[in-house]
Design a protein around this motif. Structure first.
Motif, mmCIF file in Angstrom:
data_model
loop_
_atom_site.group_PDB
_atom_site.id
_atom_site.type_symbol
_atom_site.label_atom_id
_atom_site.label_comp_id
_atom_site.label_asym_id
_atom_site.label_seq_id
_atom_site.Cartn_x
_atom_site.Cartn_y
_atom_site.Cartn_z
ATOM 1 N N LYS A 2 0.814 -1.200 0.000
ATOM 2 C CA LYS A 2 0.000 0.000 0.000
ATOM 3 C C LYS A 2 0.854 1.259 0.000
ATOM 4 N N GLY A 3 2.113 1.147 0.465
ATOM 5 C CA GLY A 3 3.011 2.294 0.498
ATOM 6 C C GLY A 3 3.436 2.757 -0.875
ATOM 7 N N ARG A 4 3.214 1.910 -1.886
ATOM 8 C CA ARG A 4 3.526 2.221 -3.279
ATOM 9 C C ARG A 4 4.964 2.674 -3.474
ATOM 10 N N SER A 5 5.878 1.851 -3.011
ATOM 11 C CA SER A 5 7.285 2.153 -3.234
ATOM 12 C C SER A 5 7.568 2.173 -4.722
ATOM 13 N N PRO A 6 8.479 3.015 -5.137
ATOM 14 C CA PRO A 6 8.766 3.120 -6.561
ATOM 15 C C PRO A 6 9.447 1.870 -7.109
ATOM 16 N N VAL A 7 9.244 1.655 -8.378
ATOM 17 C CA VAL A 7 9.928 0.581 -9.096
ATOM 18 C C VAL A 7 11.260 1.145 -9.568
ATOM 19 N N PHE A 8 12.284 0.314 -9.596
ATOM 20 C CA PHE A 8 13.589 0.763 -10.080
ATOM 21 C C PHE A 8 13.998 -0.103 -11.263
ATOM 22 N N LYS A 38 12.045 -7.757 3.775
ATOM 23 C CA LYS A 38 12.676 -6.574 3.182
ATOM 24 C C LYS A 38 13.352 -6.925 1.863
ATOM 25 N N VAL A 39 14.094 -8.033 1.848
ATOM 26 C CA VAL A 39 14.799 -8.442 0.630
ATOM 27 C C VAL A 39 13.791 -8.828 -0.456
ATOM 28 N N LEU A 40 12.792 -9.596 -0.086
ATOM 29 C CA LEU A 40 11.789 -10.025 -1.060
ATOM 30 C C LEU A 40 11.043 -8.831 -1.655
ATOM 31 N N TYR A 41 10.654 -7.886 -0.819
ATOM 32 C CA TYR A 41 9.910 -6.731 -1.309
ATOM 33 C C TYR A 41 10.791 -5.823 -2.168
ATOM 34 N N ALA A 42 11.974 -5.494 -1.662
ATOM 35 C CA ALA A 42 12.869 -4.599 -2.411
ATOM 36 C C ALA A 42 13.229 -5.212 -3.757
ATOM 37 N N SER A 43 13.579 -6.480 -3.763
ATOM 38 C CA SER A 43 13.955 -7.127 -5.025
ATOM 39 C C SER A 43 12.740 -7.233 -5.961
ATOM 40 N N GLY A 44 11.548 -7.298 -5.390
ATOM 41 C CA GLY A 44 10.335 -7.336 -6.199
ATOM 42 C C GLY A 44 10.027 -6.007 -6.876
ATOM 43 N N GLN A 45 10.672 -4.944 -6.433
ATOM 44 C CA GLN A 45 10.480 -3.621 -7.021
ATOM 45 C C GLN A 45 11.489 -3.345 -8.137
ATOM 46 N N LEU A 46 12.326 -4.317 -8.439
ATOM 47 C CA LEU A 46 13.321 -4.169 -9.506
ATOM 48 C C LEU A 46 12.738 -4.669 -10.822
ATOM 49 N N ALA A 50 17.869 -3.511 -13.700
ATOM 50 C CA ALA A 50 18.053 -3.730 -12.263
ATOM 51 C C ALA A 50 17.668 -5.158 -11.883
ATOM 52 N N GLN A 51 16.618 -5.685 -12.509
ATOM 53 C CA GLN A 51 16.232 -7.077 -12.266
ATOM 54 C C GLN A 51 17.312 -8.025 -12.781
ATOM 55 N N ASP A 52 17.918 -7.686 -13.906
ATOM 56 C CA ASP A 52 19.026 -8.494 -14.436
ATOM 57 C C ASP A 52 20.184 -8.529 -13.450
ATOM 58 N N TRP A 53 20.485 -7.373 -12.842
ATOM 59 C CA TRP A 53 21.552 -7.341 -11.821
ATOM 60 C C TRP A 53 21.189 -8.275 -10.668
ATOM 61 N N TRP A 54 19.965 -8.203 -10.177
ATOM 62 C CA TRP A 54 19.537 -9.018 -9.043
ATOM 63 C C TRP A 54 19.611 -10.504 -9.388
ATOM 64 N N ASP A 55 19.138 -10.879 -10.577
ATOM 65 C CA ASP A 55 19.212 -12.280 -10.995
ATOM 66 C C ASP A 55 20.661 -12.747 -11.024
ATOM 67 N N LYS A 74 21.280 -4.205 0.330
ATOM 68 C CA LYS A 74 21.523 -2.770 0.252
ATOM 69 C C LYS A 74 22.973 -2.478 -0.137
ATOM 70 N N ASP A 75 23.913 -3.132 0.517
ATOM 71 C CA ASP A 75 25.336 -2.899 0.227
ATOM 72 C C ASP A 75 25.689 -3.263 -1.204
ATOM 73 N N ASN A 76 25.205 -4.401 -1.671
ATOM 74 C CA ASN A 76 25.518 -4.846 -3.030
ATOM 75 C C ASN A 76 24.787 -4.016 -4.083
ATOM 76 N N PHE A 77 23.572 -3.616 -3.785
ATOM 77 C CA PHE A 77 22.831 -2.740 -4.694
ATOM 78 C C PHE A 77 23.591 -1.428 -4.868
ATOM 79 N N ARG A 78 23.990 -0.849 -3.748
ATOM 80 C CA ARG A 78 24.736 0.418 -3.802
ATOM 81 C C ARG A 78 26.075 0.245 -4.506
#
Length: 140
Positions: A2-8, A38-46, A50-55, A74-78
């Motif tokens: 419901k917070g509608r975090s942005p997609v990256f 947190k990891v599941l939600y954040a990675s779901g917003q990629l 960015a999704q290719d990086w996560w995969d 967070k550290d690896n994303f940054r």
């Protein structure tokens, strides 16, 4: 959700990646998610690149390794999306910040914006105040 975090997907300006990361982290803290959520939600917003990086990142982790923590994410994303050199430039920009032709309010806002890249410089409130006052006009 419901917070509608942005997609990256990607960012032409690496600092947009930092802004996205902070926005998602804020939403997850408000929702009081546990580390796995947190990891599941954040990675779901990629999406997209960015999704290719996560995969790719996940493929590099052994199957029997413990789950990736939110701090690791967070550290690896940054590390991937925000070059160290850019963070160092922002730290230097913060350390040399002067009011110049800015109003006090504009200087305050710029100070707050850049201070996030130099957290050790503003960890102590007294030091933060000293640094802020040092950048003001001498007459003030």
């Amino acid at each position: 959700m419901k917070g509608r975090s942005p997609v990256f997907t990607h960012a032409s300006d690496p600092l947009e990646a930092d802004d996205w990361s902070r926005a998602v982290e804020k939403q997850l803290n408000i929702a009081q998610c546990n580390d796995l959520e947190k990891v599941l939600y954040a990675s779901g917003q990629l999406q997209g690149a960015a999704q290719d990086w996560w995969d790719s990142f996940q493929y590099g982790c052994p199957n029997n390794a413990p789950a990736i923590t939110s701090q690791e994410f967070k550290d690896n994303f940054r590390a991937y999306h925000i070059p160290d050199g850019l963070v160092e430039l922002k730290q230097e920009e913060f350390r040399s910040l002067k009011q110049g032709s800015m109003t006090v309010a504009e200087y305050r806002d710029k100070f707050a914006q850049l201070s996030r890249y130099a957290p050790n410089d503003v960890a102590d409130d007294k030091e933060k105040q000293r640094h802020f006052l040092k950048g003001l006009y001498d007459g003030l």
